[in-house]
Design a protein around this motif. Structure first.
Motif, PDB file in Angstrom:
ATOM      1  N   ASP A 399      32.945  35.301  34.379  1.00 24.51           N
ATOM      2  CA  ASP A 399      34.212  35.930  34.757  1.00 24.51           C
ATOM      3  C   ASP A 399      34.460  37.209  33.956  1.00 24.51           C
ATOM      4  N   LEU A 400      34.139  37.174  32.662  1.00 21.60           N
ATOM      5  CA  LEU A 400      34.328  38.369  31.839  1.00 21.60           C
ATOM      6  C   LEU A 400      33.470  39.522  32.347  1.00 21.60           C
ATOM      7  N   ASN A 401      32.235  39.217  32.688  1.00 26.68           N
ATOM      8  CA  ASN A 401      31.339  40.260  33.204  1.00 26.68           C
ATOM      9  C   ASN A 401      31.823  40.790  34.543  1.00 26.68           C
ATOM     10  N   LYS A 402      32.276  39.888  35.402  1.00 22.29           N
ATOM     11  CA  LYS A 402      32.741  40.295  36.729  1.00 22.29           C
ATOM     12  C   LYS A 402      33.988  41.166  36.641  1.00 22.29           C
ATOM     13  N   LEU A 403      34.898  40.810  35.738  1.00 20.39           N
ATOM     14  CA  LEU A 403      36.161  41.539  35.604  1.00 20.39           C
ATOM     15  C   LEU A 403      36.085  42.670  34.582  1.00 20.39           C
ATOM     16  N   ILE A 405      35.966  42.496  31.240  1.00 21.68           N
ATOM     17  CA  ILE A 405      36.902  42.275  30.139  1.00 21.68           C
ATOM     18  C   ILE A 405      36.092  41.977  28.885  1.00 21.68           C
ATOM     19  N   PRO A 406      36.257  42.731  27.818  1.00 26.94           N
ATOM     20  CA  PRO A 406      35.544  42.424  26.568  1.00 26.94           C
ATOM     21  C   PRO A 406      35.977  41.076  26.006  1.00 26.94           C
ATOM     22  N   LEU A 407      35.044  40.361  25.412  1.00 28.42           N
ATOM     23  CA  LEU A 407      35.351  39.062  24.820  1.00 28.42           C
ATOM     24  C   LEU A 407      36.432  39.183  23.755  1.00 28.42           C
ATOM     25  N   THR A 408      36.389  40.268  22.984  1.00 27.95           N
ATOM     26  CA  THR A 408      37.387  40.442  21.919  1.00 27.95           C
ATOM     27  C   THR A 408      38.808  40.465  22.483  1.00 27.95           C
ATOM     28  N   ASN A 409      38.973  40.996  23.700  1.00 25.83           N
ATOM     29  CA  ASN A 409      40.292  41.009  24.350  1.00 25.83           C
ATOM     30  C   ASN A 409      40.638  39.631  24.908  1.00 25.83           C
ATOM     31  N   ALA A 410      39.669  39.012  25.580  1.00 31.09           N
ATOM     32  CA  ALA A 410      39.926  37.725  26.222  1.00 31.09           C
ATOM     33  C   ALA A 410      40.290  36.657  25.200  1.00 31.09           C
ATOM     34  N   GLN A 411      39.750  36.749  23.995  1.00 32.55           N
ATOM     35  CA  GLN A 411      40.053  35.758  22.956  1.00 32.55           C
ATOM     36  C   GLN A 411      41.527  35.766  22.567  1.00 32.55           C
ATOM     37  N   LEU A 440      40.864  29.460  35.839  1.00 31.70           N
ATOM     38  CA  LEU A 440      40.334  30.336  34.801  1.00 31.70           C
ATOM     39  C   LEU A 440      40.247  31.781  35.290  1.00 31.70           C
ATOM     40  N   PHE A 441      39.757  31.962  36.509  1.00 32.62           N
ATOM     41  CA  PHE A 441      39.635  33.321  37.044  1.00 32.62           C
ATOM     42  C   PHE A 441      41.008  33.948  37.242  1.00 32.62           C
ATOM     43  N   HIS A 442      41.984  33.152  37.716  1.00 32.24           N
ATOM     44  CA  HIS A 442      43.345  33.668  37.917  1.00 32.24           C
ATOM     45  C   HIS A 442      43.934  34.168  36.606  1.00 32.24           C
ATOM     46  N   ILE A 443      43.759  33.402  35.526  1.00 34.47           N
ATOM     47  CA  ILE A 443      44.304  33.792  34.221  1.00 34.47           C
ATOM     48  C   ILE A 443      43.677  35.103  33.754  1.00 34.47           C
ATOM     49  N   LEU A 444      42.359  35.199  33.862  1.00 37.17           N
ATOM     50  CA  LEU A 444      41.675  36.408  33.400  1.00 37.17           C
ATOM     51  C   LEU A 444      41.956  37.602  34.301  1.00 37.17           C
ATOM     52  N   ASN A 446      44.735  38.194  36.027  1.00 40.86           N
ATOM     53  CA  ASN A 446      46.080  38.690  35.714  1.00 40.86           C
ATOM     54  C   ASN A 446      46.091  39.443  34.386  1.00 40.86           C
ATOM     55  N   PHE A 447      45.300  38.966  33.446  1.00 41.33           N
ATOM     56  CA  PHE A 447      45.177  39.652  32.153  1.00 41.33           C
ATOM     57  C   PHE A 447      44.579  41.044  32.364  1.00 41.33           C
ATOM     58  N   LYS A 448      43.606  41.125  33.227  1.00 43.00           N
ATOM     59  CA  LYS A 448      42.974  42.419  33.533  1.00 43.00           C
ATOM     60  C   LYS A 448      43.983  43.358  34.193  1.00 43.00           C
ATOM     61  N   LYS A 449      44.795  42.820  35.117  1.00 39.32           N
ATOM     62  CA  LYS A 449      45.783  43.639  35.825  1.00 39.32           C
ATOM     63  C   LYS A 449      46.834  44.208  34.873  1.00 39.32           C
ATOM     64  N   SER A 450      47.047  43.529  33.761  1.00 40.58           N
ATOM     65  CA  SER A 450      48.020  44.030  32.778  1.00 40.58           C
ATOM     66  C   SER A 450      47.379  45.011  31.807  1.00 40.58           C
TER      67      SER A 450
END
Length: 541
Positions: A399-403, A405-411, A440-444, A446-450
């Motif tokens: 999901d991180l690769n698809k979106l 999103i760096p792991l440091t942000n997702a943590q 899980l994908f929904h949470i990530l 929405n995080f990406k959209k913000s």
């Protein structure tokens, strides 16, 4: 850029190509490697110029000082960070760090070496001995275990970079000195390689080691790591292969040169294998560059402007304590209790490709281990290893690769303790795996959209209720029968049913179960669908 002309010729040998190039026991390959590794120090080896990792794409001659371009009267000042990096690598390889080593001048004139000499360590290198162990278990070689010995490690300065441009009259060379005086470690192995698998495994393992120690990017493609090959067959004279830009070129060049020498031996032309020579790689064949008679006399001499490197015993022992746990030990730890990772998954957490900015192996491994620890506190330890592995290494990372999103942000929104709570929901079957993937994908997403700004920790219970993701553990038999009958009506015909009931096409049952899981959004267990479909269709097998 500096400009000058250069002319050269290449002697070619025709070789019958064999794509497989089998290595035959009667023609024994003996091979060693010389690896030059650029150190990722802040400054260059003997000047305060920036040691830029992007020097190849930066403006030419941007990262240079008076010393780098050999302005008369300039003197070297040793960068001690390069000594630290060299010591870390030497100790990780179990090499003997010499308490006293010295710098020497290797004389030759070429446009990308404006001093007229290169500073290296010819007489008294920085370290000697050591090894890298290759194993069948971790590296895929044919032998159970094989040590590749190290002859020595020496510190030296890199040269500039030449760029060739053809004109009607000659070849014009443009010289970029951004790379000039960048610190290098030259590692020379013993001729312990006897097949291609060992060479590939060694290069990959060494590349990962310098990244693991944070002393180099280890990238072959950018020239941060450059490999020359020394090989011989049946104890004939050594041939050095140069200009090998990547692993595939290294392997192809070895295969080609092996076959070339075998054909010379079988053809009775061994006289040409009696003297050492240096050959280049064109991308399809090796070509002769020079022989023993044309070898350059480098006129080595101790550098009068650089003092000896004197290392106290407590300095060496102090740096030894800074060496982190090494990759092989980490992988074996991950493959044993309590983690039980496969070799493939253990390598994902241990080997850094250095090509993915979304995460690095150390950060991902720390996240995995912390999450595993938190999850183990929440559930019974037996059988708890599989969930963190599959959901962190595969689903979460995917999901991180698809979106992007760096792991440091997702943590920040899914720290280990929170991700462990998510895994517990799957463990106790509050949600199904299918629902878990959606959640899980929904949470990530929405995080990406913000723009990764909304750092509020997700409320799993609220989201499960909002989207109706709660697993249905007690299924109404009549409702499930009607649901399954609808699926059978939509997706089957008489022939389909006959083949399924007779057992001729057993995979058709999996298709129906898959349709049930999809239409129920995974809220009903696959075993419930299997039981009901067999009951409705009277499947006896």
């Amino acid at each position: 850029m500096l400009r000058f002309a250069r002319c050269y010729s290449l002697a070619r040998t025709k070789v019958t190509r064999n794509k497989s190039t089998p290595f035959r026991p009667e023609y024994a390959l003996k091979c060693g490697l010389e690896i030059h590794t650029q150190l990722s120090t802040r400054n260059k080896l003997f000047s305060q110029s920036t040691n830029s990792t992007t020097s190849l794409v930066d403006a030419p001659n941007q990262h240079t000082s008076f010393y780098d371009i050999a302005l008369p009267g300039t003197q070297p000042v040793l960068n001690m960070e390069a000594i630290l990096f060299a010591m870390k690598l030497s100790l990780a390889l179990e090499s003997q760090v010499n308490s006293v080593s010295q710098f020497d001048r290797k004389h030759y004139f070429y446009g990308d070496q404006p001093q007229g000499y290169q500073v290296t360590q010819h007489y008294r290198p920085f370290a000697q001995g050591g090894k890298i162990n290759l194993s069948k278990e971790l590296d895929g070689i044919d032998e159970l275990s094989k040590d590749i010995g190290i002859l020595q490690l020496q510190i030296e300065q890199d040269t500039g970079k030449s760029h060739y441009t053809d004109t009607e009259k000659d070849v014009i060379t443009l010289v970029d000195l951004n790379r000039s005086n960048v610190p290098l470690i030259e590692l020379v192995t013993k001729p312990d390689f006897s097949d291609i698998k060992q060479v590939k495994a060694f290069i990959k393992k060494y590349q990962n080691l310098v990244r693991h120690l944070h002393i180099s990017s280890g990238d072959l493609e950018t020239g941060a790591m450059r490999v020359d090959v020394n090989l011989s067959i049946n104890e004939f004279a050594r041939v050095e292969l140069k200009n090998l830009p990547n692993t595939s070129s290294i392997i192809d060049a070895i295969k080609y040169e092996y076959q070339r020498q075998v054909e010379l031996i079988t053809g009775g032309e061994t006289s040409s294998l009696m003297e050492p020579e240096t050959r280049g790689w064109t991308g399809s064949s090796t070509v002769k560059l020079r022989s023993k008679e044309t070898t350059i006399d480098y006129r080595y001499m101790p550098d009068p402007e650089l003092p000896y490197i004197n290392l106290a015993p407590d300095v060496i022992s102090g740096v030894k304590r800074l060496i982190p746990q090494l990759p092989d030990d980490i992988m074996r730890m991950l493959m044993n209790k309590p983690y039980h990772l496969s070799l493939k998954d253990a390598k994902i957490l241990t080997y850094n490709s250095n090509q993915n900015d979304m995460y690095n192996h150390e950060a991902l491994r720390t996240y995995y281990l912390d999450t595993f620890c938190e999850f183990s506190r929440l559930v019974d330890k037996d059988g708890s290893a599989k969930l963190p592995t599959s959901w962190i290494i595969h689903e979460f990372l995917g999901d991180l690769n698809k979106l992007q999103i760096p792991l440091t942000n997702a943590q920040e929104i899914l720290p280990p303790a929170v991700f462990a709570q998510f895994l517990r929901l799957l463990h106790v079957e509050t949600i199904s795996p299918t629902s878990g993937k959606l959640l899980l994908f929904h949470i990530l997403e929405n995080f990406k959209k913000s723009n990764c700004q909304d750092l509020s920790v997700p409320n799993f219970s609220k989201l499960i209720k909002k989207f109706g993701l709660h697993a249905i553990n007690k299924v109404n038999s009549q409702e499930l029968t009607e649901f399954c009958n609808d699926i059978i009506a939509q997706h089957t015909d008489d022939t389909f049913k006959q083949n399924l009931v007779s057992g001729k096409k057993k995979t058709s049952l999996k298709f129906l179960i898959g349709q049930g899981m999809r239409q129920s959004q995974g809220r009903i267990k696959a075993s419930e669908f299997e039981k009901k479909f067999k009951e409705i269709l009277n499947i006896q097998w």
